[in-house]
Design a protein around this motif. Structure first.
Motif, PDB file in Angstrom:
ATOM      1  N   ALA A   1       0.818  -1.220   0.000  1.00  0.00           N
ATOM      2  CA  ALA A   1       0.000   0.000   0.000  1.00  0.00           C
ATOM      3  C   ALA A   1       0.850   1.268   0.000  1.00  0.00           C
ATOM      4  O   ALA A   1       0.364   2.346   0.332  1.00  0.00           O
ATOM      5  CB  ALA A   1      -0.964   0.031   1.193  1.00  0.00           C
ATOM      6  N   LEU A   2       2.117   1.151  -0.412  1.00  0.00           N
ATOM      7  CA  LEU A   2       2.982   2.316  -0.501  1.00  0.00           C
ATOM      8  C   LEU A   2       2.687   3.101  -1.774  1.00  0.00           C
ATOM      9  O   LEU A   2       2.214   2.546  -2.770  1.00  0.00           O
ATOM     10  CB  LEU A   2       4.452   1.880  -0.508  1.00  0.00           C
ATOM     11  N   ASP A   3       2.976   4.393  -1.732  1.00  0.00           N
ATOM     12  CA  ASP A   3       2.876   5.237  -2.914  1.00  0.00           C
ATOM     13  C   ASP A   3       4.049   4.900  -3.826  1.00  0.00           C
ATOM     14  O   ASP A   3       5.205   5.073  -3.434  1.00  0.00           O
ATOM     15  CB  ASP A   3       2.933   6.706  -2.491  1.00  0.00           C
ATOM     16  N   PRO A   4       3.806   4.413  -5.036  1.00  0.00           N
ATOM     17  CA  PRO A   4       4.920   4.023  -5.906  1.00  0.00           C
ATOM     18  C   PRO A   4       5.821   5.181  -6.301  1.00  0.00           C
ATOM     19  O   PRO A   4       6.964   4.971  -6.705  1.00  0.00           O
ATOM     20  CB  PRO A   4       4.224   3.429  -7.138  1.00  0.00           C
ATOM     21  N   PHE A   5       5.325   6.409  -6.163  1.00  0.00           N
ATOM     22  CA  PHE A   5       6.117   7.571  -6.554  1.00  0.00           C
ATOM     23  C   PHE A   5       6.801   8.245  -5.371  1.00  0.00           C
ATOM     24  O   PHE A   5       7.562   9.195  -5.551  1.00  0.00           O
ATOM     25  CB  PHE A   5       5.224   8.580  -7.283  1.00  0.00           C
ATOM     26  N   ALA A   6       6.530   7.774  -4.170  1.00  0.00           N
ATOM     27  CA  ALA A   6       7.127   8.367  -2.967  1.00  0.00           C
ATOM     28  C   ALA A   6       6.981   7.376  -1.823  1.00  0.00           C
ATOM     29  O   ALA A   6       6.122   7.534  -0.960  1.00  0.00           O
ATOM     30  CB  ALA A   6       6.448   9.690  -2.626  1.00  0.00           C
ATOM     31  N   HIS A   7       7.814   6.319  -1.850  1.00  0.00           N
ATOM     32  CA  HIS A   7       7.634   5.295  -0.812  1.00  0.00           C
ATOM     33  C   HIS A   7       8.745   5.300   0.237  1.00  0.00           C
ATOM     34  O   HIS A   7       9.177   4.266   0.711  1.00  0.00           O
ATOM     35  CB  HIS A   7       7.459   3.899  -1.428  1.00  0.00           C
TER      36      HIS A   7
ATOM     37  N   PHE B   1      11.024  -0.797   2.051  1.00  0.00           N
ATOM     38  CA  PHE B   1      10.807  -1.647   0.887  1.00  0.00           C
ATOM     39  C   PHE B   1      11.726  -1.187  -0.220  1.00  0.00           C
ATOM     40  O   PHE B   1      11.629  -0.065  -0.719  1.00  0.00           O
ATOM     41  CB  PHE B   1       9.342  -1.568   0.426  1.00  0.00           C
ATOM     42  N   VAL B   2      12.665  -2.057  -0.593  1.00  0.00           N
ATOM     43  CA  VAL B   2      13.619  -1.792  -1.664  1.00  0.00           C
ATOM     44  C   VAL B   2      13.542  -2.969  -2.627  1.00  0.00           C
ATOM     45  O   VAL B   2      13.765  -4.114  -2.216  1.00  0.00           O
ATOM     46  CB  VAL B   2      15.055  -1.646  -1.124  1.00  0.00           C
ATOM     47  N   ASN B   3      13.225  -2.694  -3.888  1.00  0.00           N
ATOM     48  CA  ASN B   3      13.055  -3.824  -4.808  1.00  0.00           C
ATOM     49  C   ASN B   3      13.371  -3.436  -6.250  1.00  0.00           C
ATOM     50  O   ASN B   3      13.552  -2.281  -6.577  1.00  0.00           O
ATOM     51  CB  ASN B   3      11.627  -4.366  -4.723  1.00  0.00           C
TER      52      ASN B   3
END
Length: 253
Positions: free
Chosen positions: A179-185, A194-196
């Protein structure tokens, strides 16, 4: 697939994690390691300007192909490759640092099943390498563990690669469960890291990284090859990543 506890290194979940399979855009990770290492050791200036015209046009992924700027500095191209899986940026960087250097770096790190074997192409002919990159779930999960633990080449190199990868905007696979913001996580109000990096191709979906929360942390890699015959086939593959993401969220929270 492999999931390992980030603190103990013990396997949490495994399945055929020894197999070497195509990983598409996950091959950007070895490339970024070599770029960061050459910057660290003074072989590459992060502000050196590289021209998009130095490579054959490629449009499979990324945003640089849509930008007016025909040339960008090395550091900005690394950001594009990590954050947007930018094929043109990755190919220009690969042309600058050299495929041989990337392969030698992986050998030096001790990865025997991970290899970047070609750049990105819109079409692959009989004289081209059949895949961009290969790896195994075990080696990919171990590589991300080493990156976040500052054990890849040097602490500075590990930190730089981790910083680039933390910008990745593709949270549609395992990341969909966060549920993280993909543009500001980078929002850590819930103490989540989360690092991927993901890889996508015809019949290929791959996702590897680190997920950590107040209850613990894991290194994971899920690499799937499937018959890409319809949207339904793709959705089933994506469902597997999201299911894994949900299980990992329960583990770390």
């Amino acid at each position: 697939m492999r999931v390992a506890d980030l603190d103990t290194g013990e396997d949490v979940l495994t399945g055929d994690d020894h197999l070497t399979v195509p990983v598409a855009g996950l091959g950007v990770v070895p490339l970024l390691i070599e770029v960061a290492a050459q910057i660290e050791f003074g072989q590459l200036d992060p502000l050196e300007i590289l021209d998009r015209g130095s490579i054959r046009p490629v449009g499979v992924a990324g945003v640089w192909q849509h930008l007016k700027a025909p040339a960008l500095p090395v550091a900005d191209l690394a950001v594009l490759a990590a954050a947007a899986s930018d094929a043109a940026a990755a190919n220009v960087l690969l042309g600058r640092v050299g495929l041989g250097a990337v392969r030698a770096r992986m050998d030096g790190i001790g990865l025997s099943k991970t290899a970047l074997i070609d750049g990105f192409r819109d079409e692959r002919g009989p004289d081209d390498a059949p895949q961009v990159a290969l790896s195994s779930a075990r080696e990919m999960s171990e590589l991300f563990t080493a990156i976040v633990n500052a054990q890849i080449v040097s602490p500075a190199v590990s930190a730089q690669v981790g910083e680039w990868l933390n910008l990745n905007q593709d949270l549609a696979l395992v990341g969909a469960a966060t549920a993280l913001d993909p543009f500001a996580h980078e929002d850590d109000r819930y103490r989540m890291l989360f690092v991927n990096k993901t890889g996508r191709g015809d019949g290929i979906r791959a996702d590897a990284g680190i997920l950590a929360g107040p209850g613990g942390g894991v290194a994971y890699a899920l690499l799937i090859g499937f018959d890409d015959l319809s949207i339904a086939h793709r959705l089933r593959a994506h469902d597997a990543f999201r299911a894994l993401g949900a299980d990992l969220m329960e583990y770390v929270f």
